[in-house]
Motif scaffolding. Sequence first.
Motif, mmCIF file in Angstrom:
data_model
loop_
_atom_site.group_PDB
_atom_site.id
_atom_site.type_symbol
_atom_site.label_atom_id
_atom_site.label_comp_id
_atom_site.label_asym_id
_atom_site.label_seq_id
_atom_site.Cartn_x
_atom_site.Cartn_y
_atom_site.Cartn_z
ATOM 1 N N SER A 30 -42.272 -8.766 4.789
ATOM 2 C CA SER A 30 -40.975 -9.341 5.132
ATOM 3 C C SER A 30 -39.845 -8.322 5.065
ATOM 4 O O SER A 30 -38.836 -8.455 5.747
ATOM 5 C CB SER A 30 -40.668 -10.528 4.213
ATOM 6 N N GLY A 31 -40.020 -7.276 4.264
ATOM 7 C CA GLY A 31 -38.982 -6.265 4.148
ATOM 8 C C GLY A 31 -39.222 -5.035 4.986
ATOM 9 O O GLY A 31 -38.492 -4.050 4.876
ATOM 10 N N TYR A 32 -40.211 -5.102 5.864
ATOM 11 C CA TYR A 32 -40.643 -3.924 6.620
ATOM 12 C C TYR A 32 -40.497 -4.118 8.113
ATOM 13 O O TYR A 32 -40.804 -5.197 8.639
ATOM 14 C CB TYR A 32 -42.116 -3.624 6.328
ATOM 15 N N GLY A 33 -40.044 -3.058 8.781
ATOM 16 C CA GLY A 33 -40.221 -3.001 10.213
ATOM 17 C C GLY A 33 -41.697 -2.724 10.479
ATOM 18 O O GLY A 33 -42.337 -1.976 9.736
ATOM 19 N N LEU A 34 -42.225 -3.333 11.552
ATOM 20 C CA LEU A 34 -43.653 -3.221 11.860
ATOM 21 C C LEU A 34 -43.820 -2.763 13.299
ATOM 22 O O LEU A 34 -43.070 -3.221 14.189
ATOM 23 C CB LEU A 34 -44.336 -4.577 11.654
ATOM 24 N N GLY A 35 -44.786 -1.912 13.527
ATOM 25 C CA GLY A 35 -44.947 -1.392 14.874
ATOM 26 C C GLY A 35 -46.390 -1.100 15.213
ATOM 27 O O GLY A 35 -47.274 -1.140 14.347
ATOM 28 N N TRP A 36 -46.590 -0.813 16.490
ATOM 29 C CA TRP A 36 -47.896 -0.438 16.999
ATOM 30 C C TRP A 36 -47.778 0.877 17.759
ATOM 31 O O TRP A 36 -46.900 1.028 18.626
ATOM 32 C CB TRP A 36 -48.443 -1.505 17.936
ATOM 33 N N PHE A 37 -48.662 1.801 17.439
ATOM 34 C CA PHE A 37 -48.820 3.048 18.165
ATOM 35 C C PHE A 37 -50.187 3.045 18.830
ATOM 36 O O PHE A 37 -51.061 2.252 18.483
ATOM 37 C CB PHE A 37 -48.755 4.249 17.207
ATOM 38 N N ARG A 38 -50.370 3.949 19.766
ATOM 39 C CA ARG A 38 -51.696 4.152 20.333
ATOM 40 C C ARG A 38 -51.898 5.629 20.635
ATOM 41 O O ARG A 38 -50.935 6.373 20.845
ATOM 42 C CB ARG A 38 -51.902 3.320 21.593
ATOM 43 N N VAL A 97 -48.175 0.259 11.991
ATOM 44 C CA VAL A 97 -47.383 0.975 10.988
ATOM 45 C C VAL A 97 -46.399 0.019 10.340
ATOM 46 O O VAL A 97 -46.009 -0.987 10.932
ATOM 47 C CB VAL A 97 -46.604 2.160 11.605
ATOM 48 N N ALA A 98 -46.013 0.364 9.127
ATOM 49 C CA ALA A 98 -44.998 -0.400 8.409
ATOM 50 C C ALA A 98 -44.007 0.580 7.801
ATOM 51 O O ALA A 98 -44.396 1.610 7.256
ATOM 52 C CB ALA A 98 -45.634 -1.260 7.324
ATOM 53 N N ASP A 99 -42.726 0.243 7.917
ATOM 54 C CA ASP A 99 -41.686 1.113 7.399
ATOM 55 C C ASP A 99 -40.606 0.256 6.756
ATOM 56 O O ASP A 99 -40.000 -0.601 7.417
ATOM 57 C CB ASP A 99 -41.106 1.960 8.528
ATOM 58 N N HIS A 100 -40.375 0.491 5.480
ATOM 59 C CA HIS A 100 -39.480 -0.375 4.723
ATOM 60 C C HIS A 100 -38.051 -0.342 5.261
ATOM 61 O O HIS A 100 -37.462 0.730 5.429
ATOM 62 C CB HIS A 100 -39.478 0.028 3.242
ATOM 63 N N GLY A 101 -37.530 -1.508 5.530
ATOM 64 C CA GLY A 101 -36.134 -1.632 5.925
ATOM 65 C C GLY A 101 -35.819 -1.218 7.349
ATOM 66 O O GLY A 101 -34.652 -1.238 7.755
ATOM 67 N N ARG A 102 -36.828 -0.868 8.126
ATOM 68 C CA ARG A 102 -36.561 -0.383 9.485
ATOM 69 C C ARG A 102 -36.077 -1.508 10.383
ATOM 70 O O ARG A 102 -36.689 -2.564 10.443
ATOM 71 C CB ARG A 102 -37.799 0.275 10.070
ATOM 72 N N THR A 103 -35.011 -1.202 11.128
ATOM 73 C CA THR A 103 -34.508 -2.170 12.090
ATOM 74 C C THR A 103 -34.745 -1.722 13.521
ATOM 75 O O THR A 103 -34.921 -2.559 14.412
ATOM 76 C CB THR A 103 -33.001 -2.412 11.903
ATOM 77 N N GLY A 104 -34.744 -0.420 13.759
ATOM 78 C CA GLY A 104 -34.841 0.077 15.125
ATOM 79 C C GLY A 104 -36.052 0.962 15.337
ATOM 80 O O GLY A 104 -36.594 1.553 14.398
ATOM 81 N N TRP A 105 -36.473 1.017 16.592
ATOM 82 C CA TRP A 105 -37.633 1.798 16.984
ATOM 83 C C TRP A 105 -37.310 2.583 18.250
ATOM 84 O O TRP A 105 -36.416 2.230 19.003
ATOM 85 C CB TRP A 105 -38.820 0.866 17.269
ATOM 86 N N GLY A 106 -38.108 3.601 18.493
ATOM 87 C CA GLY A 106 -37.975 4.342 19.732
ATOM 88 C C GLY A 106 -37.036 5.516 19.617
ATOM 89 O O GLY A 106 -36.664 5.933 18.525
#
Length: 126
Positions: A30-38, A97-106
Motif C-alpha cells: 500500500s505504501g509502494y509504487g509498483l511497476g512492470w519491466f521486461r 518492482v516495488a519502490d517505497h513512496g513512488r508516485t511517478g514512473w518513466g
Amino acid sequence: QVQLVETGGGSVQVGDSLRLSCAASGLAVSGYGLGWFRQAPGKERELVAGIGWTGTSTYYADSVRDRFTISRDNPKNTVYLQMNSLKPEDTAIYYCVADHGRTGWGPGFWHVYDYWGQGTQVTVSS
C-alpha cells in the motif's frame, strides 16, 4: 525478507491475452509504487507500466499503451498486468518492482527501485 513473486507467464499466440500477477511478501504494497519491466533477449530492460502508491497515477510505455493495463490490489498485496492483443515483440521476461513512496514512473523520474522480482517468461508466437 521481502519477496516479489511473478506468475501468469506462458506461451501464447498473437492476439491472445495474459494476466501477470506479482504477489509481495515481507512488505505492505500500500505504501509502494509498483511497476512492470521486461527484458527481451539481446535488449535492454525497459519499463512497461507503473502505478503510483496512491493508485491514481499510471504510466505506460508507448509500445503497450491501449493494450496493457496495470492494477493493484492492496489487500491482496498484489499488482497485476493485464496484457491484451499480444504481439511477438512482447516476448520477454517480465519483472515486477516495488519502490517505497513512488508516485511517478518513466522519463524524468528516479530510476532506482527498492525491490525486484525474479521474472516470468512471456512468449508470443505468430
